[in-house]
Scaffold this active site. Structure first.
Site, PDB file in Angstrom:
ATOM      1  CG  ASP A  67      -1.760   2.273  -3.807  1.00 41.81           C
ATOM      2  OD1 ASP A  67      -1.528   1.220  -3.498  1.00 41.81           O
ATOM      3  OD2 ASP A  67      -1.983   1.813  -5.310  1.00 41.81           O
TER       4      ASP A  67
ATOM      5  CB  SER B 196      -1.717  -1.945  -3.718  1.00 44.73           C
ATOM      6  OG  SER B 196      -1.109  -0.818  -3.005  1.00 44.73           O
TER       7      SER B 196
ATOM      8  CB  SER C   2      -0.772  -0.075   1.394  1.00 43.71           C
ATOM      9  OG  SER C   2      -2.171  -1.152   1.355  1.00 43.71           O
TER      10      SER C   2
END
Lengths: 346, 346, 346, 346
Positions: free
Chosen positions: B276, B274, B236
Site C-alpha cells: 500500500d 499488501s 495492494s
C-alpha cells in the site's frame, strides 16, 4: 457508560472481559486527577496523570518489546529515540498535559531511582517514556500544576481493574471533536479459530483532537448533539496498545501503524497541530537487563499467518472504540476562564 | 459510472470538474490494456500499464517536488530511495503488475534515453518510479506479457482527459474486496474561502486489496451484493496524489500519510501481504536539471494555515472516492483458469 | 593482490581465511564481465553483473533476515521497500550498472520463476533486490548492454571461492577516487574471547565513488600516485554485508549503519550524487515461506553484549578494507571514447 | 589550547575566525558548570548545562529550519518528534546530563513561558529540545544536582564569544576515549570560490564516547598517552551543527548524516550504549510563528551544486575537529568515589 452500552458497536471482533487495556494480563493502569480553582478566579487546574505499566514487576530489570509510530508529530512525547533504537520499553508509560512532561519525567525518574538502586550507579541510565496532549483550553496549563509527586502517585495507584474513563487522569482537561474527551479504553479478542491460542489486544487513549464537523454522528447511528463550544485548536491523541501476542519490535510498529485506521474512522484527518502518537508493547516475553549469555530466544508470530491480519484489524477496532469510549464516558467539565466543554452524552 | 452518480457521496469537499487526477492542471495519464487468451486455454493475459505524467514537458529536465509514503511495504515499487533523498520525481510514474516492473522500467528508460540524449552521456542517470499490484488471480502473470513497448505506448497515450477507470490499464486484472477493482480517480477542490487562491488535489489509484467482509456496504447506503468469488490473497493499492498547492517534499509526505485515512475508511486494515504505497507530487513549481545559480526560490504553504488541514481532508476524501470509483466502474472480468471476478455493480 | 599484501592493514580485528564475503559459510558469489568495443569506435561495453547468494538453496523458500541502510540515496536500488517492511531477503542480491537494473531484475525474475513454479501461481510474488552504480564514464551505458541472461549466468556462476576483485563483474567499469575501482571483498573474525562462539562478518563492495583529493594516501602509508584522469562525476558504492551472527532485522540495520564509518574513513563525504547503500543479512537462521505453525523461534544476540560492539567494529573495518581491496585489485581499464582509468597500483 | 595549536590539523577546509560554532552569525552559547563535593565524601557533583541559541531573538516567535539525525539512539534527547514533523526549532537547544533532562526542560519551559506570554494561552504549546550524555562515571548523577534554574542561567549567559571547551557546562563530567572529554567547538568556511557567497558551518559537541583503544593516536601524529583510567561504559555524543547556508530541513538532515563521518574518523564505532545524536539548523531564514499569508518564500541551496559537497565535507571536518578540541581542552578532572579522569594533554 461505555459506548457499547449506548448501542454503538465498533467493528466485528469481540472485546475482552473488561473491554479495557487491562484485559491484557499483567498490564496495570494508575491515574491522578487534578481539579480545583486557583486563587485567581479565571484560573483553573483541570488536568492529571495516567500511568500504564506493561507489567507489575521492575520494568527496568525486565523490559518489554515495544515500538512507537508517529501518525502526526506535532507533539512532545519523550523517550522515543531509544525505543526506536532498541525496540524496548523499560519504564512505565506516562501520560499528562504538554507542560507536565518534565515534571512527570522527573517524578518517574525519582521512582525508578528509588526502586532500582543500580541505575546511574553500577549500571547505566534509564529511558522514560512520557506522552502528552495539550489541555490548555480548560486547564491553566501555564501554572504548571502537575508536579513530580503526581507521577509517583499515578504509578502507585496502578492496578488491573477496569480503567476510569473520560475526564480523569491525563484526560481530565481534554477536548475531542469539540466535546469533552479524555481517557478511553477497549480491547479485542483474537480467537482460537485463527491459531492454537487466544490473543488479546488492549488499548488506552487520551483523546484531545478533532473539530466538531469531523465527527460522523450518522455513521454511528447517533443523532447530532447540539454544541455551543467554540472552536478549539488542533489537539492530539496518545494511543497505548498492549498485546500478549509474541511480536517483535518491527511487528509492533506494523500494529501501531494500524491505529491510524481507527483514528481516521472517527473522522480525524490527523490535523497539522495534532500530536498523534502510538506506543505499542507486547507482554509475551521480557528481556532481562542483566544476562550472562549473549543470545536471547524469542518466539515471534509469523507475519504471513492469517492471525496477523486479525491482529491488525483488532488494533484498528480497539482504537476506534477506545476513542468513542472516551467521548461516551466524559462528563461536561468546567475549566479556566469559565469555559465549559460539554460531554457528548451529558 | 462514477460512484457519485450512484448516489454515494464521499466526504464534504467538492470534487473538481472532472473528478479526476487530471483536474490538476498539466497532469496527464495514459494507459495500455492487455486482454487476450493464450494458446493454452487456461492461460489468459489480463493486465496493463498506466502512466501518470506530472506535466507534459521533459520531466528529467524539469523535475517536480515529490514524496512517497509506504502504508504497508509488501510491495515492489521501484525508485523510492532517490525520491526520499532528493524530494523529486524526474520520470513518468508508471503502474503495472508485479512482474511487469522490470519491463516497464526498461521501456520507460528507453523512452527517457530517446527523448533526453544527455542522460547517461554528458549528465548522470535518471530515477524511474514504477509501482505495482499483483493481478495474478486473473492474469497469467508468470507469462510476463507486459513488454517495454507497452510502457512507451502508455506514455505516448497520455492526455489530460478524464481517466478511464475500472478494468483498464494497470487495473485490468485487479481485484478489490473480492470484487473487480482497478483504476479509480477523483479530485477535491480546496476553495478560496480558505486562502486567496483555489487549490486542487487529484488522485489516481489502482485497487487490488481487501477481503469481501471488510467492505462497509451499509456505511455507503449500499445493499450487500452477493459474491461468488473465492477468497483472493492479500493484495495492494497504489495511490498517486497530485496537487497544485505549493508543497515541499516534507509536506507532500504529510499529505501522503493522510491517504491511509481514506484507505482505512473503505474497510482496509492494510493487510500483511499488501503493498500500500503512496506517491505524491506538487505541480506548483519545477526544479530544472541544469542551473547556473546555486540557490532556488521555493514558495511553500505554511503548515499552520487552516488550508493545510483542508488539504489533508482533501487527500483522505479523494483516496476514499477514487477507491469507490474503481469499484463502481469495473466490469465483471474473466481471466486465467476460467476465473471470473464480478463487478460490484454489474 | 589484496591491499593487505601491499602492507596496508586496516583496523585491529583479524580477517577470515579468505578475507572475503565467502568466509561466511554458505554465501556464494557469481559474476559476469562484459568487455568489448561496439562497432562505433567511440562506444565500448565495459560493465557486468555480480550476484550474492545468502545461501545455496532456494532463497524464496528459505528466506534470510535482512535490512538495508541508505547512507545517501542518490541511487536506483530496487527491492528495499519490502526488505524494510518484512526484514527478509528472498532472492539473490544482484549488482550491476544503473541502466542494467531492469534487465537484471527481469533475468533474476525469470530465474526465480523457473526454479520456483509456485511463485505467481499458487503463492504470491517475489521481491528481488538489485543494486547499482553508474559506470557511464567508461561504459557506453546508453547502449544497454546488460541483458536478462547475464543475471542468470551470474547466478549460475555463484560459488564459495575467493571472489574476483577489481575490474570484474558489476565492478568492471567503476571508478573510485579517480582511480579504477570495482569489486572488493573482505571479512572480520569476532573471536571466541568475546563469547562462547566465533562469528564472522563478510563484506562485498562495488566502489564507484570519491574524488581523487579525498583519498588519504598518507594515512595508509602510501605515496600519492600521480593521476591523469579528469574529474569524474559523483559516484556510488554498494555494500553487501553478511554475517553468521544471529541478528534480527533491527540489529542488521544497526550493523549496516556502521558501514558508513568504513566508507568515511577512506575519505568519502557521501557526496550528493552518490548512491551509497548497504544491504545486510544474517545466515544464522532461515524463515520458511511455508509453515504450518503461527510462531517462529529466533535466537537473537543481546544488544548490550560486548560482542555487539566488536561486530560493529568488524563491519566498519570490513567495509574500509573491502574498498581498499577494490582499489588494490583493479587494473587500468579502457572504456568508451578512448577513456582510460588507471589502477592505483598499476 | 585548541588541537590546531598542538599542530594537529583536521581536513582541508579552513576554520572560521573563532573556529567555533559562534562563527555562524547570531548563534549564541551559554554555560553553567556545577563542581562541588557533597556531604557524603564519596559523592561529587561534576556536571552542568550548555545552551545553544540559534539566534538572540525570541526563538518561538521566529523559528529556524532544523533537522535531527540519530546516529545511534541509545539516548534520551527530547523534542525530536516535532523537529522531524515540522522541520523547525523554536527553543534554545539545551545540553546536560541524562538525569538532568527533565529539570532542564522544566527550566527552559519556564523561561519560554516568562518571555512569551502567549504560549499556552492564546497560542499553542512549545517544543523544547534537550540533549544529554551520561556523566555518571564522575558525577553523582543519582543526586539530581541539575535544577531548572541552571537552564535559565545557561540561557541568560549566552553570548557570541568563543565557547569555553573541555570540562565546562554540559561537558564538565564527560569522558571520551577514556580521557577527559566535554565541550568542543569548531567551524569551517566554505569559500566564495564555490559560489557567489561565503558560507560557514559551526559545530559544538559534548563528547562522552569511545574506548581508549579506539583512538588513533598515530593517525593524528600524537604519541600514545599512558592511561590509568579503568574502562568506562559506552557513552554518547551530542552534536550541534549550525550553518548560514540556506538549507531546507531535508538538506539539514543530509548535512547531519555527514557528522557520523567525523565521529567515525576519531575512532568511534557508534557503540551500542551510545546516544550519538545530531541536531542541525540553518540561520539563513526564520519562520514567524504568526503570519497573515498562507505562503512562505524559501531560498534553498541546490542539492547538485558543488557547494553542497563542500558543505558535506565541512560538516565532517568540523565534527572531527570539535571532538579533538574537546579532548585538547579538557583538564584532568576529579569526581565521585575519588575517581579521576586524566586530560589527554594534561
Amino acid at each position: 457508560m461505555k459506548i457499547r452500552e449506548r448501542g454503538v458497536a465498533i467493528g466485528k471482533l469481540k472485546p475482552g472481559k473488561k473491554n479495557c487495556i487491562t484485559d491484557v494480563e499483567g498490564v496495570m493502569v494508575g491515574q491522578v486527577t487534578l481539579d480545583y480553582p486557583l486563587n485567581d478566579n479565571d484560573q483553573y487546574v483541570c488536568t492529571g496523570v495516567t500511568a500504564v505499566l506493561p507489567h507489575g514487576g521492575n520494568l527496568f530489570r525486565e523490559k518489554v518489546p515495544a515500538a512507537s509510530y508517529v501518525i502526526n508529530g506535532f507533539g512532545k512525547t519523550t523517550g522515543l529515540v531509544q525505543v526506536e533504537e532498541l525496540g524496548l520499553i523499560e519504564s512505565p508509560i506516562m501520560l499528562t498535559n504538554t507542560f507536565g512532561v518534565p515534571a512527570v519525567t522527573q517524578g518517574t525518574l525519582e521512582y525508578l531511582l528509588r526502586t532500582t538502586p543500580e541505575i546511574g550507579d553500577t549500571t547505566g541510565t534509564v529511558n522514560i517514556v512520557v506522552g502528552e496532549c495539550n489541555d490548555g483550553y480548560l486547564n491553566s496549563i501555564r501554572t504548571l500544576p502537575v508536579k513530580p509527586e503526581h507521577a509517583l502517585t499515578a504509578i502507585e495507584n496502578a492496578n488491573s481493574e477496569i480503567v476510569g474513563e473520560g475526564a480523569v487522569g491525563a484526560g481530565k482537561g481534554m477536548v475531542c471533536f469539540g466535546y469533552k474527551g479524555g481517557v478511553g479504553a477497549s480491547s479485542r479478542l483474537i480467537g482460537k479459530e485463527q491459531s492454537s491460542k487466544d490473543y488479546i489486544i488492549g488499548c488506552l487513549v487520551v483523546t484531545n483532537f478533532g473539530n466538531k464537523d469531523e465527527f460522523p454522528f450518522s455513521k454511528y447511528g447517533l443523532s447530532e448533539i447540539p454544541l455551543e463550544t467554540k472552536e478549539t485548536p488542533d489537539g492530539s491523541i496518545m494511543i497505548i496498545l498492549a498485546t500478549d501476542a509474541p511480536f517483535s519490535e518491527r511487528q509492533l510498529k506494523r500494529l501501531a501503524k494500524r491505529c491510524g485506521i481507527g483514528l481516521g474512522r472517527t473522522g480525524s484527518h490527523y490535523s497539522n497541530g495534532s500530536g498523534d502518537i502510538v506506543i505499542a508493547f507486547s507482554t509475551a516475553r521480557t528481556i532481562s537487563h542483566q544476562s550472562t549469555g549473549h543470545v536471547e530466544v524469542a518466539h515471534l508470530i509469523r507475519d504471513d499467518h492469517p492471525l496477523m491480519n486479525k491482529l491488525f484489524q483488532g488494533a484498528a477496532e480497539a482504537v476506534e472504540e477506545a476513542i468513542l469510549n472516551s467521548l461516551s464516558q466524559a462528563e461536561t467539565t468546567q475549566g479556566r476562564q469559565g469555559r465549559v466543554v460539554e460531554g457528548m452524552f451529558s
